[in-house]
Design an enzyme around this catalytic site. Structure first.
Site, PDB file in Angstrom:
ATOM      1  N   ARG A   1       4.944 -15.435  -5.174  1.00 10.76           N
ATOM      2  CA  ARG A   1       5.426 -16.137  -3.979  1.00 10.76           C
ATOM      3  C   ARG A   1       4.220 -16.752  -3.278  1.00 10.76           C
ATOM      4  O   ARG A   1       3.087 -16.543  -3.699  1.00 10.76           O
ATOM      5  CB  ARG A   1       6.078 -15.135  -3.038  1.00 10.76           C
ATOM      6  CG  ARG A   1       5.121 -13.970  -2.756  1.00 10.76           C
ATOM      7  CD  ARG A   1       5.554 -13.073  -1.638  1.00 10.76           C
ATOM      8  NE  ARG A   1       4.975 -11.751  -1.754  1.00 10.76           N
ATOM      9  CZ  ARG A   1       3.786 -11.390  -1.315  1.00 10.76           C
ATOM     10  NH1 ARG A   1       2.998 -12.275  -0.727  1.00 10.76           N
ATOM     11  NH2 ARG A   1       3.331 -10.161  -1.466  1.00 10.76           N
TER      12      ARG A   1
ATOM     13  N   GLY B   1       0.800  -1.227   0.000  1.00 17.52           N
ATOM     14  CA  GLY B   1       0.000   0.000   0.000  1.00 17.52           C
ATOM     15  C   GLY B   1       0.830   1.274   0.000  1.00 17.52           C
ATOM     16  O   GLY B   1       0.277   2.367   0.096  1.00 17.52           O
TER      17      GLY B   1
HETATM   18  P1  ADP Z   1       0.246  -2.960  -3.073  1.00 20.40           P
HETATM   19  O1  ADP Z   1       1.136  -3.707  -4.023  1.00 20.40           O
HETATM   20  O2  ADP Z   1       0.905  -1.729  -2.531  1.00 20.40           O
HETATM   21  O3  ADP Z   1      -0.346  -3.820  -2.018  1.00 20.40           O
HETATM   22  P2  ADP Z   1      -2.107  -3.156  -4.763  1.00 20.40           P
HETATM   23  O4  ADP Z   1      -2.044  -2.736  -6.164  1.00 20.40           O
HETATM   24  O5  ADP Z   1      -2.051  -4.624  -4.469  1.00 20.40           O
HETATM   25  O6  ADP Z   1      -0.954  -2.387  -3.945  1.00 20.40           O
HETATM   26  O7  ADP Z   1      -3.404  -2.536  -4.073  1.00 20.40           O
HETATM   27  C1  ADP Z   1      -3.612  -2.634  -2.682  1.00 20.40           C
HETATM   28  C2  ADP Z   1      -5.051  -2.328  -2.344  1.00 20.40           C
HETATM   29  O8  ADP Z   1      -5.431  -1.030  -2.790  1.00 20.40           O
HETATM   30  C3  ADP Z   1      -6.069  -3.249  -2.994  1.00 20.40           C
HETATM   31  O9  ADP Z   1      -6.232  -4.428  -2.253  1.00 20.40           O
HETATM   32  C4  ADP Z   1      -7.305  -2.390  -2.976  1.00 20.40           C
HETATM   33  O10 ADP Z   1      -7.900  -2.368  -1.699  1.00 20.40           O
HETATM   34  C5  ADP Z   1      -6.779  -1.005  -3.245  1.00 20.40           C
HETATM   35  N1  ADP Z   1      -6.807  -0.674  -4.688  1.00 20.40           N
HETATM   36  C6  ADP Z   1      -5.843  -0.964  -5.588  1.00 20.40           C
HETATM   37  N2  ADP Z   1      -6.191  -0.531  -6.815  1.00 20.40           N
HETATM   38  C7  ADP Z   1      -7.389   0.062  -6.691  1.00 20.40           C
HETATM   39  C8  ADP Z   1      -8.286   0.728  -7.602  1.00 20.40           C
HETATM   40  N3  ADP Z   1      -7.983   0.887  -8.903  1.00 20.40           N
HETATM   41  N4  ADP Z   1      -9.453   1.207  -7.124  1.00 20.40           N
HETATM   42  C9  ADP Z   1      -9.778   1.090  -5.813  1.00 20.40           C
HETATM   43  N5  ADP Z   1      -8.972   0.484  -4.918  1.00 20.40           N
HETATM   44  C10 ADP Z   1      -7.799  -0.022  -5.335  1.00 20.40           C
END
Ligand code: ADP
Length: 644
Positions: A296, A165
């Site tokens: 992973r 995040g």
């Molecule tokens: P990280 O690699 O930092 O964990 P992610 O891309 O996996 O980031 O996204 C983490 C979280 O952010 C997701 O689980 C979701 O809750 C929120 N999120 C990511 N992309 C979106 C989006 N396009 N719209 C709304 N929420 C999002």
């Protein structure tokens, strides 16, 4: 199969990998830092190698030291766990160059998914739906602003190298874009050394649903989905499988997309394809988009193991050792429902601040799987993630499994560090969560209620008082004899606030306790009865104090009895034996003038000598005990004359 593997990790995941390896007859080598010299994973492994200092950069992140440890111990393969070196393609190259096997995907597959922008482009090419947005090379702020307007607000700025995040900002209006971009970039640069970003459409009522995949380098299968929508600041809190409300049609579509993603990069081993789902109109097969792939084993893999009956670590070892995929897609099916809650040492009211501490008491419930890397007496150090355990339950239906989770959390006992247990318990009783109406904003919307600290009721304080006086086991009443005072005061602190309770012994295991203005009759039989009603509580004394475990667990610290004895002298002019013991010496006689802090007597109790001192200036009125006499707790030893 390998004869020996090295686990390049620590904590619960190292322990979890060791368990499966042992079951498969594979010997294990642990690595550890200074801080982890006596850690659980070290104690469990067949061998352990010290690789450096307590900071991760001095030990668990030192690929060269890890590889040297594997060579020195004759391990044939390295399991990376999650975090640390698990998604570092240069490490994979180095492992292979050293003639060892990396238990995971190829360096090439990790690189393909390493940056979010390149991964999205690759997935779009492979026919996997991706979130609409901009993931181009031009990083000029003006250009990004134009692209954001094109995508349409609200948008999400994401660091291309992001994880956990970090470097992510939601922007609702064009006027906020430049500031949000700057702060996302600064955070990304600090965390990843790369401040490139991409812009995505912010999905409304988003649900995070991810698909577990498993590949052999050519073909892949999926092991259904996990719903990880219960998040705080984009961090997962409780995960479940399968996703509530998901139709077979959508499961089919997402599973197929995830398999396409894995096969497009020749994926080998366990991986997770994360999708964001627009749940504003139920779950629909045309409303999910690829976010990223984690190359992973995930923290939350146990819920998948519970519903499929597959041991994912076993599959990892088998495929890495050259065996074919252990199952075909049609062999896999979903059985029941599973939840996982992440138990952390963190201070919820202080904004979920990571906490440290020594686990004075630790007990996991029966009937649940607890994946942990710590034991009672272990320290949660500031160097690593403060996770204490993952509590996993599996039941025939979602409803039943959620009830099991609630009970399992009530049965989880941790003392010596603050934890998020009360917060997790409150989540299991949240009406929207119970109805399966989850989205990533649920926790934030109800944070005040969910994070509220339950107050300690008078019945709980009364139970704690029994613990403070050593009466929690019922049984014979120590320190209470016919000729000694039958009423005693328990003094303690609760969240820094001083509390007192008066305990009267009515008979064996029967007490009347006055606390906080209420009077409770308490009976200690097989369990506790308070005012005639059975109460599911567990009173435990430990090195950090007294805990009353149950739905609303509360911790208390007894106030030092000796300090109280001296203070009492100031208040009442009476020096009492704070505990049963032998009067070794008395230094004063009636008529002597004493000053505050003067030694009056020595009591030998619990194999130690305790000096009893005057709490104020005064004149000794009476000496009530002589040297050599055995006294009970609370017995008056010396009285000072009343002040004029
Ligand atoms: P990280 O690699 O930092 O964990 P992610 O891309 O996996 O980031 O996204 C983490 C979280 O952010 C997701 O689980 C979701 O809750 C929120 N999120 C990511 N992309 C979106 C989006 N396009 N719209 C709304 N929420 C999002």
């Amino acid at each position: 199969m390998f004869r020996k593997i090295l686990i390049a990790n620590r904590g619960e995941i190292a322990v979890r990998v060791i368990r499966t390896a042992r079951r498969m007859g594979v010997a294990t080598v642990a690595i550890h830092s200074d801080a982890d010299a006596a850690a659980m994973h070290v104690a469990m492994a067949d061998e352990a190698v010290h690789v450096g200092g307590s900071k991760p950069s001095e030990s668990y992140l030192r690929g060269d030291a890890v590889i040297a440890a594997a060579k020195a111990t004759g391990a044939e393969a390295i399991h990376p766990g999650y975090g640390f070196l698990s998604e570092n393609p240069d490490f994979v190259d180095a492992v292979e160059a050293a003639g060892l096997v990396f238990i995971g995907p190829s360096a090439k597959a990790i690189r393909a998914m390493g940056l979010k922008d390149a991964a999205k482009a690759l997935m779009a090419e492979a026919g996997v739906p991706v979130v609409p947005g901009y993931h181009g090379d031009d990083q000029e702020p003006g250009r990004l602003e134009v692209e954001a307007a094109e995508v349409g607000y609200p948008v999400l700025i994401k660091a291309v190298a992001g994880g956990g995040g970090k470097g992510m900002r939601r922007v609702d209006a064009p006027a906020d874009f430049v500031n949000a971009l700057e702060s996302a970039r600064a955070e990304a640069l600090g965390a990843f050394g790369n401040d490139d970003v991409l812009i995505e459409k912010y999905v409304e009522k988003p649900r995070h649903i991810e698909v577990q995949v498993f590949g052999d380098g050519t073909r892949a299968v999926h092991l259904f989905e996990r719903d990880c929508s219960l998040q705080r600041r984009h961090q997962k809190v409780i995960e479940e499988a399968p996703a509530p409300g998901k139709t077979p049609e959508m499961r089919e579509a997402m599973g197929a997309a995830a398999v396409r993603a894995a096969e497009a990069i020749g994926y080998s081993g366990a991986g997770t394809v994360e999708f964001i789902v627009d749940a504003s109109d139920g779950l629909r097969p045309d409303r999910f988009w690829f976010m990223e792939m984690n190359t992973r084993l995930q923290v939350e893999h146990p819920v998948t193991e519970a519903i499929t009956g597959v041991d994912l670590v076993e599959w990892q070892l088998r495929v890495a050792a050259g065996e074919p995929l252990p199952a075909r897609q049609e062999d896999l099916s979903i059985g029941g429902h599973a939840f996982e809650a992440r138990l952390y040492a963190e201070d919820v009211p202080k904004g979920f601040l990571p906490a440290t501490g020594t686990l004075a008491h630790l007990r996991f419930p029966d009937g649940a799987r607890a994946d942990t890397g710590v034991r009672q007496g272990d320290r949660i150090s500031p160097f690593y993630d403060p996770m204490i355990a993952k509590i996993i339950v599996h039941g025939p239906t979602r409803d039943i499994a959620l009830g099991q989770l609630s009970q399992a959390l009530e049965g989880t006992q941790v003392a010596g560090s603050v934890t998020n247990l009360a917060f997790l318990g409150a989540l299991t009783r949240h009406a929207g969560f119970a109805a399966g109406d989850v989205d990533t904003g649920l926790i934030d919307r109800d944070l005040d209620t969910l994070a509220a600290e339950p107050a300690a009721g008078t019945a709980t304080v009364a139970l704690a008082a029994l613990g403070v006086l050593g009466l929690e086991a019922g049984g014979p009443v120590q320190g209470f004899h016919l000729w000694s005072p039958l009423k005693r005061t328990a003094r303690m602190t609760h969240r820094g606030e001083a509390l007192e309770a008066r305990v009267e012994v009515l008979g064996p295991g029967r007490y009347r306790v006055e606390a906080g203005g209420a009077v409770h009759e308490i009976e200690r039989g097989a369990g506790w009865r308070i005012d005639g009603e059975a109460v599911a509580a567990d009173v435990v004394s430990h090195a950090a104090g007294v805990s009353v475990f149950g739905r609303d667990t509360q911790h208390f610290e007894p106030v030092d009895a000796l300090a109280v004895a001296a203070a009492d002298a100031g208040g009442h002019g009476r020096i009492e034996a704070p505990m049963p013991g032998l009067v070794k010496s008395v230094f004063v006689k009636a008529g002597d003038a004493v000053k505050s802090g003067d030694r009056l007597a020595i009591l030998e109790a619990m194999k130690m000598e305790h000096t009893l001192r005057a709490g104020r200036d005064g004149v000794v009125a009476e000496v009530l005990a002589e040297a050599g006499s055995q006294v009970e707790a609370g017995a008056a030893l010396i009285a000072l004359a009343e002040d004029e």
